[in-house]
Motif scaffolding. Structure first.
Motif, mmCIF file in Angstrom:
data_model
loop_
_atom_site.group_PDB
_atom_site.id
_atom_site.type_symbol
_atom_site.label_atom_id
_atom_site.label_comp_id
_atom_site.label_asym_id
_atom_site.label_seq_id
_atom_site.Cartn_x
_atom_site.Cartn_y
_atom_site.Cartn_z
ATOM 1 N N ALA A 20 0.792 -1.382 -0.020
ATOM 2 C CA ALA A 20 0.018 -0.096 0.153
ATOM 3 C C ALA A 20 0.771 1.208 -0.248
ATOM 4 N N ALA A 21 2.228 1.272 0.188
ATOM 5 C CA ALA A 21 2.900 2.330 0.087
ATOM 6 C C ALA A 21 4.098 2.375 -0.820
ATOM 7 N N SER A 22 3.956 1.683 -1.841
ATOM 8 C CA SER A 22 4.912 1.382 -2.815
ATOM 9 C C SER A 22 4.522 2.194 -4.116
ATOM 10 N N GLY A 23 5.878 2.454 -4.772
ATOM 11 C CA GLY A 23 5.540 3.212 -6.220
ATOM 12 C C GLY A 23 5.169 2.080 -7.258
ATOM 13 N N ASP A 24 5.484 1.021 -6.933
ATOM 14 C CA ASP A 24 4.894 -0.090 -7.854
ATOM 15 C C ASP A 24 3.558 -0.253 -7.934
ATOM 16 N N VAL B 52 1.301 2.191 -7.504
ATOM 17 C CA VAL B 52 0.779 3.158 -7.936
ATOM 18 C C VAL B 52 0.785 2.954 -9.499
ATOM 19 N N LEU B 53 2.036 2.573 -9.822
ATOM 20 C CA LEU B 53 2.359 2.455 -11.277
ATOM 21 C C LEU B 53 1.365 1.136 -12.021
ATOM 22 N N ASN B 54 1.381 0.120 -11.193
ATOM 23 C CA ASN B 54 0.708 -0.997 -11.835
ATOM 24 C C ASN B 54 -0.837 -0.524 -11.817
ATOM 25 N N ALA B 55 -1.153 0.276 -11.024
ATOM 26 C CA ALA B 55 -2.622 0.841 -11.125
ATOM 27 C C ALA B 55 -2.711 1.920 -12.074
ATOM 28 N N CYS B 56 -1.865 2.448 -12.573
ATOM 29 C CA CYS B 56 -1.826 3.013 -13.891
ATOM 30 C C CYS B 56 -1.821 2.359 -15.001
ATOM 31 N N ARG B 57 -1.029 1.262 -14.958
ATOM 32 C CA ARG B 57 -1.233 0.439 -16.306
ATOM 33 C C ARG B 57 -2.424 -0.284 -16.114
ATOM 34 N N ALA B 58 -3.156 -0.686 -14.927
ATOM 35 C CA ALA B 58 -4.496 -1.284 -15.042
ATOM 36 C C ALA B 58 -5.572 -0.328 -15.805
ATOM 37 N N LEU B 59 -5.384 0.806 -15.181
ATOM 38 C CA LEU B 59 -6.226 1.998 -15.820
ATOM 39 C C LEU B 59 -6.099 2.153 -17.396
ATOM 40 N N LEU C 1 6.986 7.434 -9.661
ATOM 41 C CA LEU C 1 8.029 7.265 -10.726
ATOM 42 C C LEU C 1 9.342 7.709 -10.084
ATOM 43 N N ALA C 2 9.576 8.639 -9.276
ATOM 44 C CA ALA C 2 10.707 9.133 -8.592
ATOM 45 C C ALA C 2 11.077 7.939 -7.596
ATOM 46 N N VAL D 176 -1.732 6.292 -1.400
ATOM 47 C CA VAL D 176 -1.781 5.406 -2.224
ATOM 48 C C VAL D 176 -3.236 4.608 -2.503
ATOM 49 N N ASP D 177 -3.424 4.297 -1.069
ATOM 50 C CA ASP D 177 -4.657 3.485 -0.970
ATOM 51 C C ASP D 177 -5.918 4.118 -1.543
ATOM 52 N N GLN D 178 -6.294 5.382 -1.400
ATOM 53 C CA GLN D 178 -7.286 6.092 -1.869
ATOM 54 C C GLN D 178 -7.223 6.158 -3.373
#
Length: 159
Positions: A54-58, A60-67, A99-100, A113-115
């Motif tokens: 829940a606190a990883s950049g991955d 967020v980025l996997n969620a971007c890929r899903a979206l 990304l950073a 991240v959770d939201q």
């Protein structure tokens, strides 16, 4: 299986983008997974991240890929998906930090991240319920000009 989503997603990406070193092309070896099934496992993957990273950049980025897959029918790298999401105003500050974090390994705000993951999962479910029988759209065939420029409370409403 609690983590079946990884196999299905990786297989779908391989079928679409895999390069054969020897033998037939990947798309000839792997049958296409129905879009309805992929959207279900994409939601599972996002929810897995909510529980496990829940606190990883991955996450967020996997969620971007899903979206991106849900919105445009495009599988892409995490970097490309993050860029895509930021350009479309999908939480650009959070995406930029994710990304950073690929280089710095800095944890992100668990709450933020959770939201974000929750909103992405809801959006993918919304897309799945609306497009079950439709073929996977390409970017030029996109029928839903969804943008996250509205206030947070209405981000998931269609325009």
């Amino acid at each position: 299986n609690a983590e079946r989503h990884w196999f299905a997603i990786d297989r779908a990406i391989l079928a679409r983008h895999g390069k054969a070193l020897f033998g037939p092309p990947a798309h000839e070896l792997f049958a296409q997974i129905p879009r309805e099934t992929l959207l279900e496992v994409v939601v599972e993957a996002v929810e897995w991240h909510r529980t496990n990273e829940a606190a990883s950049g991955d996450a967020v980025l996997n969620a971007c890929r899903a979206l991106r897959y849900a919105e445009d029918g495009v599988w892409s790298s995490k970097l490309s998906a993050g860029t895509w999401a930021a350009e479309r105003q999908h939480e650009p500050r959070l995406v930029a930090r994710a990304l950073a974090a690929r280089q710095s390994q800095e944890p992100l705000s668990t709450v933020e991240v959770d939201q974000f993951l929750q909103r992405v999962a809801e959006r993918v479910k919304q897309v799945a319920s609306r497009r079950v029988d439709e073929p996977c759209p390409g970017p030029s065939l996109r029928s839903d000009p969804f943008r996250w420029t509205e206030p947070v409370s209405s981000r998931w409403d269609r325009r």
